[in-house]
Design a protein around this motif. Structure first.
Motif, PDB file in Angstrom:
ATOM      1  N   ILE A  39       1.060  -1.163  -0.094  1.00  0.00           N
ATOM      2  CA  ILE A  39      -0.068  -0.045   0.067  1.00  0.00           C
ATOM      3  C   ILE A  39       0.810   1.091   0.026  1.00  0.00           C
ATOM      4  O   ILE A  39       0.599   2.005  -0.831  1.00  0.00           O
ATOM      5  N   GLU A  40       2.098   1.191   0.788  1.00  0.00           N
ATOM      6  CA  GLU A  40       2.974   2.305   0.959  1.00  0.00           C
ATOM      7  C   GLU A  40       3.360   2.633  -0.399  1.00  0.00           C
ATOM      8  O   GLU A  40       3.705   3.889  -0.614  1.00  0.00           O
ATOM      9  N   SER A  41       3.793   1.458  -0.988  1.00  0.00           N
ATOM     10  CA  SER A  41       4.430   1.738  -2.349  1.00  0.00           C
ATOM     11  C   SER A  41       3.739   2.605  -3.722  1.00  0.00           C
ATOM     12  O   SER A  41       4.072   2.862  -4.500  1.00  0.00           O
ATOM     13  N   GLY A  42       2.498   2.774  -3.255  1.00  0.00           N
ATOM     14  CA  GLY A  42       1.257   3.311  -4.044  1.00  0.00           C
ATOM     15  C   GLY A  42       1.051   2.433  -5.374  1.00  0.00           C
ATOM     16  O   GLY A  42       0.322   3.016  -6.342  1.00  0.00           O
ATOM     17  N   ARG A  43       1.089   1.012  -5.379  1.00  0.00           N
ATOM     18  CA  ARG A  43       0.857   0.302  -6.345  1.00  0.00           C
ATOM     19  C   ARG A  43      -0.604   0.180  -6.710  1.00  0.00           C
ATOM     20  O   ARG A  43      -1.131  -0.109  -7.591  1.00  0.00           O
ATOM     21  N   PHE A  44      -1.421   0.352  -5.485  1.00  0.00           N
ATOM     22  CA  PHE A  44      -2.886   0.385  -5.595  1.00  0.00           C
ATOM     23  C   PHE A  44      -3.479   1.723  -5.520  1.00  0.00           C
ATOM     24  O   PHE A  44      -4.814   1.949  -5.013  1.00  0.00           O
ATOM     25  N   GLY A  45      -2.962   2.733  -6.131  1.00  0.00           N
ATOM     26  CA  GLY A  45      -3.310   4.147  -5.813  1.00  0.00           C
ATOM     27  C   GLY A  45      -2.455   5.145  -4.973  1.00  0.00           C
ATOM     28  O   GLY A  45      -1.809   4.754  -4.098  1.00  0.00           O
ATOM     29  N   GLU A  46      -2.338   6.297  -5.367  1.00  0.00           N
ATOM     30  CA  GLU A  46      -1.719   7.268  -4.833  1.00  0.00           C
ATOM     31  C   GLU A  46      -2.452   7.504  -3.449  1.00  0.00           C
ATOM     32  O   GLU A  46      -3.713   7.641  -3.298  1.00  0.00           O
ATOM     33  N   LEU A  47      -1.569   7.686  -2.496  1.00  0.00           N
ATOM     34  CA  LEU A  47      -1.995   7.951  -0.993  1.00  0.00           C
ATOM     35  C   LEU A  47      -2.017   9.616  -0.718  1.00  0.00           C
ATOM     36  O   LEU A  47      -0.919  10.122  -1.044  1.00  0.00           O
ATOM     37  N   THR A  48      -3.009  10.087   0.087  1.00  0.00           N
ATOM     38  CA  THR A  48      -2.745  11.430   0.555  1.00  0.00           C
ATOM     39  C   THR A  48      -1.667  11.476   1.732  1.00  0.00           C
ATOM     40  O   THR A  48      -1.197  10.471   2.259  1.00  0.00           O
ATOM     41  N   PRO A  49      -0.945  12.510   1.726  1.00  0.00           N
ATOM     42  CA  PRO A  49       0.138  12.625   2.806  1.00  0.00           C
ATOM     43  C   PRO A  49      -0.243  12.184   4.020  1.00  0.00           C
ATOM     44  O   PRO A  49       0.672  11.274   4.516  1.00  0.00           O
ATOM     45  N   MET A  50      -1.196  12.290   4.721  1.00  0.00           N
ATOM     46  CA  MET A  50      -1.407  11.859   5.867  1.00  0.00           C
ATOM     47  C   MET A  50      -1.693  10.298   6.212  1.00  0.00           C
ATOM     48  O   MET A  50      -1.190   9.766   6.830  1.00  0.00           O
ATOM     49  N   VAL A  51      -2.355   9.783   4.835  1.00  0.00           N
ATOM     50  CA  VAL A  51      -2.612   8.256   4.818  1.00  0.00           C
ATOM     51  C   VAL A  51      -1.233   7.887   4.629  1.00  0.00           C
ATOM     52  O   VAL A  51      -0.825   6.877   5.377  1.00  0.00           O
ATOM     53  N   ALA A  52      -0.353   8.389   3.781  1.00  0.00           N
ATOM     54  CA  ALA A  52       0.949   7.689   3.619  1.00  0.00           C
ATOM     55  C   ALA A  52       1.907   7.743   4.870  1.00  0.00           C
ATOM     56  O   ALA A  52       2.363   6.886   5.119  1.00  0.00           O
ATOM     57  N   LYS A  53       1.717   8.793   5.759  1.00  0.00           N
ATOM     58  CA  LYS A  53       2.324   8.903   6.800  1.00  0.00           C
ATOM     59  C   LYS A  53       1.872   7.918   7.675  1.00  0.00           C
ATOM     60  O   LYS A  53       2.686   7.068   8.588  1.00  0.00           O
ATOM     61  N   LEU A  54       0.585   7.663   8.041  1.00  0.00           N
ATOM     62  CA  LEU A  54      -0.086   6.457   8.894  1.00  0.00           C
ATOM     63  C   LEU A  54       0.613   4.986   8.487  1.00  0.00           C
ATOM     64  O   LEU A  54       0.886   4.426   9.333  1.00  0.00           O
ATOM     65  N   VAL A  55       0.500   4.861   7.049  1.00  0.00           N
ATOM     66  CA  VAL A  55       0.616   3.481   6.627  1.00  0.00           C
ATOM     67  C   VAL A  55       2.287   3.125   7.070  1.00  0.00           C
ATOM     68  O   VAL A  55       2.525   2.039   7.390  1.00  0.00           O
ATOM     69  N   GLY A  56       3.017   4.308   6.650  1.00  0.00           N
ATOM     70  CA  GLY A  56       4.551   4.079   7.117  1.00  0.00           C
ATOM     71  C   GLY A  56       4.685   3.827   8.462  1.00  0.00           C
ATOM     72  O   GLY A  56       5.459   2.962   8.866  1.00  0.00           O
ATOM     73  N   ILE A  57       4.048   4.485   9.328  1.00  0.00           N
ATOM     74  CA  ILE A  57       4.233   4.187  10.577  1.00  0.00           C
ATOM     75  C   ILE A  57       3.734   2.719  11.028  1.00  0.00           C
ATOM     76  O   ILE A  57       4.525   2.039  11.772  1.00  0.00           O
ATOM     77  N   ALA A  58       2.594   2.390  10.398  1.00  0.00           N
ATOM     78  CA  ALA A  58       2.097   1.067  10.664  1.00  0.00           C
ATOM     79  C   ALA A  58       3.129   0.030  10.099  1.00  0.00           C
ATOM     80  O   ALA A  58       3.338  -1.106  10.995  1.00  0.00           O
ATOM     81  N   ALA A  59       3.674  -0.002   8.967  1.00  0.00           N
ATOM     82  CA  ALA A  59       4.596  -0.622   8.394  1.00  0.00           C
ATOM     83  C   ALA A  59       5.741  -0.911   9.260  1.00  0.00           C
ATOM     84  O   ALA A  59       6.336  -1.905   9.480  1.00  0.00           O
ATOM     85  N   LYS A  60       6.355   0.371   9.596  1.00  0.00           N
ATOM     86  CA  LYS A  60       7.612   0.145  10.504  1.00  0.00           C
ATOM     87  C   LYS A  60       7.241  -0.619  11.717  1.00  0.00           C
ATOM     88  O   LYS A  60       8.397  -1.325  12.148  1.00  0.00           O
ATOM     89  N   ASN A  61       6.070  -0.298  12.314  1.00  0.00           N
ATOM     90  CA  ASN A  61       5.920  -1.205  13.529  1.00  0.00           C
ATOM     91  C   ASN A  61       5.759  -2.627  13.451  1.00  0.00           C
ATOM     92  O   ASN A  61       5.915  -3.410  14.340  1.00  0.00           O
ATOM     93  N   ALA A  62       5.049  -2.861  12.293  1.00  0.00           N
ATOM     94  CA  ALA A  62       4.804  -4.069  11.949  1.00  0.00           C
ATOM     95  C   ALA A  62       6.161  -4.939  11.905  1.00  0.00           C
ATOM     96  O   ALA A  62       6.418  -5.946  12.206  1.00  0.00           O
ATOM     97  N   GLY A  63       7.052  -4.213  10.942  1.00  0.00           N
ATOM     98  CA  GLY A  63       8.515  -4.766  10.806  1.00  0.00           C
ATOM     99  C   GLY A  63       9.228  -5.090  12.246  1.00  0.00           C
ATOM    100  O   GLY A  63       9.774  -6.092  12.330  1.00  0.00           O
ATOM    101  N   ARG A  64       8.976  -3.994  13.020  1.00  0.00           N
ATOM    102  CA  ARG A  64       9.757  -4.297  14.360  1.00  0.00           C
ATOM    103  C   ARG A  64       9.001  -5.394  14.850  1.00  0.00           C
ATOM    104  O   ARG A  64       9.828  -6.323  15.935  1.00  0.00           O
ATOM    105  N   MET A  65       7.701  -5.651  15.050  1.00  0.00           N
ATOM    106  CA  MET A  65       7.241  -6.842  15.833  1.00  0.00           C
ATOM    107  C   MET A  65       7.355  -8.161  14.883  1.00  0.00           C
ATOM    108  O   MET A  65       7.871  -9.001  15.718  1.00  0.00           O
ATOM    109  N   VAL A  66       7.647  -8.315  13.855  1.00  0.00           N
ATOM    110  CA  VAL A  66       8.374  -9.574  13.023  1.00  0.00           C
ATOM    111  C   VAL A  66       9.678  -9.719  13.554  1.00  0.00           C
ATOM    112  O   VAL A  66      10.075 -10.870  13.781  1.00  0.00           O
TER     113      VAL A  66
END
Length: 390
Positions: A183-210
């Motif tokens: 989703i963060e890569s924009g493959r499924f559509g362009e994200l608004t800046p706020m959504v991109a920021k939130l998705v980036g934080i979620a992806a980072k935290n998911a990576g930390r949990m993995v």
């Protein structure tokens, strides 16, 4: 009773010692330690008479437990409660009996320390006190090994629980991280800046949990002696090059230079991926404690039968008294100015376990002029086949 793990076990000198003392101290021919189960009496230790199993309703010890205190029988043949017991009418022809109840660590009465004679008699006050003291000794023998076993069982249960949870979490977390990164890569559509920021934080935290789940699984395997090593011939410079490449982005973001100097070390047998994991962890830690524009120095070489690699930082250093503790699981020390890496304090414990699995050693010491030096020593001659290490 079953929790004591004594039923149907072989004789043990720690209990036989007590019955021998009871026999000699109280001047009786027979002494026993008995355990009373739901439907039977079982003898853990006996001197002067054969150990035997009796129905509970034919045992003296069941009456001791019912009384909850010292039971003394002057002549069993004259007591209607015991006159028909097999040990009274037959071998060893018990006439006198005295039994002191024994409690398990839980407080429940589980058996008795018994003394017996083939002629009627009585105990004096000193002998009764001795019997009570010896029964307390039996209780200590019950408690100490059982307490240690409880601790071992609790620790094993904790490790198993954490490992199972980590295994169960790793797969869905990996899927979540992959989906967020797509989703963060924009493959499924362009994200608004706020959504991109939130998705980036979620992806980072998911990576930390993995990464945390993977660390816990690795630690669990090492604690059980089941860390799998894929052995091959390699040299430390090869491992160092891969580790430096893996931390390049981290070092660049921190404005820290990593300098490498290697002699011509002897080849060794090792798992390249696991050793890269060790050195990557050491390098990331060194970068995190180094000041901006600082330098991390890596040196590798050979000393006799050992291939050695050191990682030196110029950070604030680790107090001498804490150098051994940092290799314990979940131990972290606050270092002034250290960059947070989102880990749980497992990295050095895992690194030490990997090195130990190779027959080597990982240690740390203060560096001259400040900072710390972490040193890896690996034997240049190791296992000669690819196999799991356990």
């Amino acid at each position: 009773m079953r929790a004591l793990r004594l039923l149907n076990t072989p004789p043990e000198d720690r209990f036989d010692r007590i019955t021998r003392v009871a026999r000699d101290l109280l001047d009786v021919p027979i002494a026993m330690i008995t355990l009373v189960e739901v439907d039977r009496q079982w003898t853990k230790s006996a001197v002067g008479a054969p150990a035997r199993e009796l129905p509970r309703n034919k045992s003296f010890s069941s009456h001791v437990l019912a009384a909850g205190k010292l039971l003394e029988v002057f002549d069993a043949t004259l007591d209607e409660r015991f006159a028909h017991f097999p040990t009274v009418v037959g071998e060893p022809f018990v006439r006198f009996y005295a039994g002191q109840p024994i409690a398990a660590p839980s407080g429940y009465l589980v058996g008795a320390l018994c003394v017996a004679d083939r002629v009627p008699r009585r105990l004096d006050s000193r002998q009764r006190r001795s019997l009570r003291d010896l029964a307390a000794w039996v209780e200590l023998e019950y408690a100490v090994p059982r307490s240690s076993q409880w601790e071992r069982d609790a620790e094993r249960a904790r490790r198993d629980f954490v490992s199972v949870v980590s295994h169960e979490l790793r797969t869905p977390l990996t899927s979540i991280r992959g989906s967020l990164e797509l989703i963060e890569s924009g493959r499924f559509g362009e994200l608004t800046p706020m959504v991109a920021k939130l998705v980036g934080i979620a992806a980072k935290n998911a990576g930390r949990m993995v990464r945390l789940a993977e660390d816990v699984v690795d630690l669990h395997l090492m604690q059980r002696g089941k860390l799998h090593l894929r052995l091959a011939t390699l040299t430390l410079p090869e491992v160092v090059d891969q580790a430096v490449l893996a931390v390049r982005d981290v070092a660049d973001r921190a404005s820290v230079q990593v300098e490498v100097s290697c002699d011509d070390p002897a080849p060794l047998r090792g798992d390249a991926d696991r050793l890269v994991q060790v050195l990557t962890n050491l390098l990331v830690n060194a970068v995190n404690v180094s000041p901006p524009q600082g330098t991390v120095t890596v040196h590798c070489g050979t000393d006799g039968a050992w291939a050695e690699c050191s990682v030196r930082d110029h950070g604030p250093g680790i107090p001498q008294g804490q150098l051994d503790e940092i290799f314990e699981p979940f131990v972290q020390f606050e270092v002034p100015g250290q960059r947070r890496n989102g880990r749980a304090g497992l990295g050095l414990a895992i690194a030490g376990g990997i090195v130990a699995a190779h027959g080597g050693h990982l240690g740390a010491r203060p560096a001259e002029g400040g900072g710390s030096v972490f040193e890896v020593s690996l034997p240049t001659t190791g296992p000669d086949s690819d196999r799991p290490w356990w």
